[in-house]
Design an enzyme around this catalytic site. Structure first.
Site, PDB file in Angstrom:
ATOM      1  N   LYS A 126      31.282  76.682  82.192  1.00  0.00           N
ATOM      2  CA  LYS A 126      32.268  75.743  81.660  1.00  0.00           C
ATOM      3  C   LYS A 126      32.894  76.341  80.414  1.00  0.00           C
ATOM      4  O   LYS A 126      32.279  77.180  79.744  1.00  0.00           O
ATOM      5  CB  LYS A 126      31.591  74.415  81.289  1.00  0.00           C
ATOM      6  CG  LYS A 126      32.539  73.248  81.248  1.00  0.00           C
ATOM      7  CD  LYS A 126      32.790  72.703  82.645  1.00  0.00           C
ATOM      8  CE  LYS A 126      33.671  71.494  82.643  1.00  0.00           C
ATOM      9  NZ  LYS A 126      33.569  70.760  83.915  1.00  0.00           N
TER      10      LYS A 126
HETATM   11  N1  GLU Z   1      36.383  70.587  86.173  1.00  0.00           N
HETATM   12  C1  GLU Z   1      35.985  70.229  87.499  1.00  0.00           C
HETATM   13  C2  GLU Z   1      34.531  69.795  87.524  1.00  0.00           C
HETATM   14  O1  GLU Z   1      33.982  69.386  86.527  1.00  0.00           O
HETATM   15  C3  GLU Z   1      36.322  71.299  88.532  1.00  0.00           C
HETATM   16  C4  GLU Z   1      35.666  72.610  88.373  1.00  0.00           C
HETATM   17  C5  GLU Z   1      36.174  73.698  89.297  1.00  0.00           C
HETATM   18  O2  GLU Z   1      37.005  73.433  90.170  1.00  0.00           O
HETATM   19  O3  GLU Z   1      35.742  74.831  89.099  1.00  0.00           O
HETATM   20  O4  GLU Z   1      33.903  69.781  88.550  1.00  0.00           O
END
Ligand code: GLU
Length: 410
Positions: A97
């Site tokens: 993240k």
């Molecule tokens: N931000 C989204 C999540 O928390 C998508 C993450 C992604 O597609 O890599 O799942």
């Protein structure tokens, strides 16, 4: 209060619930790689992170968030949840993240572009289609991804669309990605109703949706189109309540014009806190973390809760809600539609093949319903665990299997 500390406690609980050894669990108790930077843009310095939590199942994968409250504790927790989410979803990714601490609502387009490009420059060495693949998250979108991709490609000197997902279609993205989190959550809502509200018709099911961003808005629209009665919704400024149901189509159009939900001319204005405590059949949490805590957990009247946001219920609240017999569909399943479609996008970028949209839609549905079934059957089999614990057990088993195959310290 540390969100990550909560996560460690949730993880450790799996020792008694599934006999996973404390030694194995400790392998998941810290991130693989923490990268930090200060982005210097227009004379300001913005703290920024990219945290690769695990790469056991594949490259890191997870969004980038722009928010004034972003912290390392939060990014690390979000990265940890991505590890579990990707594992449970059965896709070939570890978890990661990113975040930048600033208020995107106060920034103009030029600043947003400069911050996005500075992010790509700062973290280029740790990103890449086989290293770590970002995507949108809170207050980032396909334009943000396009800027990051462009900056990254100019630094590395070649095209690499698979280094990021959630891109505009013209740069290798896929149309399905924009509402995929809600689409996946909607399949899960249908499964939950079938299992826990059997025989009840959509028109008799009262729903409150906290959050009217990408996830909440599309979820409210899909449920509304299906005939559910959406009695309340909100955005960061507050919400509205209407006993006989809101016209979500009209509200979406109103919001698309740049208005706030609580200025809509239907129903009565309520606060986000009041929305959470409404007496509804289903409460959809689609805003941010820690919305239900020890402070308000015993005031929650909804019997069924769907976590479309990441981490909206903290550990203390989780315990209170579990004891009160609430059915909580955990974030790592409910919002996994986004990253599953990111996987389709990435796979398409890697092979250069264009896959048919109907085929992908079906594949998303099959995966979401299949993952629900797996979570539910373990929940039934063990009988003394929550849906969250069932999902965590399945996710952790797969990661540990990968670790053991790899050998080394495992
Ligand atoms: N931000 C989204 C999540 O928390 C998508 C993450 C992604 O597609 O890599 O799942």
């Amino acid at each position: 209060m540390s969100i990550f500390q909560d996560n460690l406690e949730r993880l450790q609980a799996l020792a008694s619930l599934d006999g996973i050894s404390a030694e194995d669990l400790s392998l998941l108790s810290k991130p693989a790689l923490v990268s930090k930077a200060e982005l210097e843009v227009g004379g300001n310095k913005y703290p920024a992170w990219r945290i690769l939590y695990s790469r056991d199942l594949g490259p890191g994968k997870g969004g980038i968030r722009f928010h004034p409250e972003v912290s390392e504790d939060e990014v690390q927790s979000l990265a940890f949840w991505m590890v579990l989410k990707n594992s449970l979803a059965d896709i070939p990714y570890g978890g990661a993240k990113g975040g930048v601490k600033f208020d995107p609502k106060q920034a103009d387009k030029t600043e947003l572009e400069a911050i996005s490009r500075a992010y790509a420059r700062a973290f280029q060495p740790v990103l890449g289609q086989d290293k770590d693949v970002p995507a949108p998250d809170v207050y980032t979108n396909s334009q943000t991804m396009a800027w990051i991709l462009d900056e990254y490609e100019s630094l590395v000197g070649h095209h690499e669309p698979g280094m990021i997902t959630g891109k505009p279609v013209e740069l290798g993205g896929i149309k399905l990605r924009s509402d995929s989190t809600a689409q996946g959550g909607y399949f899960i809502a249908q499964e939950m109703v079938k299992e826990f509200l059997p025989g009840k018709e959509a028109k008799d099911i009262r729903v409150a949706v906290q959050g009217f961003g990408n996830a909440g808005l599309f979820m409210a629209e899909k449920l509304f189109a299906d005939g559910f009665k959406i009695v309340a919704t909100s955005d960061s400024r507050g919400g509205i309540f209407k006993e006989d149901g809101l016209d979500i189509s009209a509200l979406s159009a109103f919001k698309a014009e740049g208005n706030s939900v609580n200025d809509f001319n239907q129903g009565e204005a309520i606060s986000n806190g009041q929305l959470l405590e409404l007496d509804v059949d289903i409460l959809v949490l689609a805003a941010l973390e820690n919305q239900i805590t020890a402070v308000n957990a015993d005031k929650i009247k909804a019997k069924h809760i769907i976590e479309l946001a990441n981490g909206p219920i903290d550990l203390a609240a989780d315990k209170i809600l579990d004891a009160a017999g609430k059915i909580i569909v955990p974030d790592i399943l409910a919002n996994s539609g986004g990253v599953i479609v990111s996987y389709f996008e990435w796979a398409q970028n890697r092979t250069g093949q264009i896959l048919d949209e109907d085929y992908l839609k079906n594949l998303l549905e099959k995966k979401m319903r299949g993952n629900w079934d797996r979570m539910l059957s373990l929940y039934r089999e063990k009988s003394n665990i929550s849906l969250r614990q069932s999902a965590y057990i399945l996710a952790v088993r797969r990661i540990l299997a990968a670790k053991h195959w790899r050998g080394g310290q495992a």
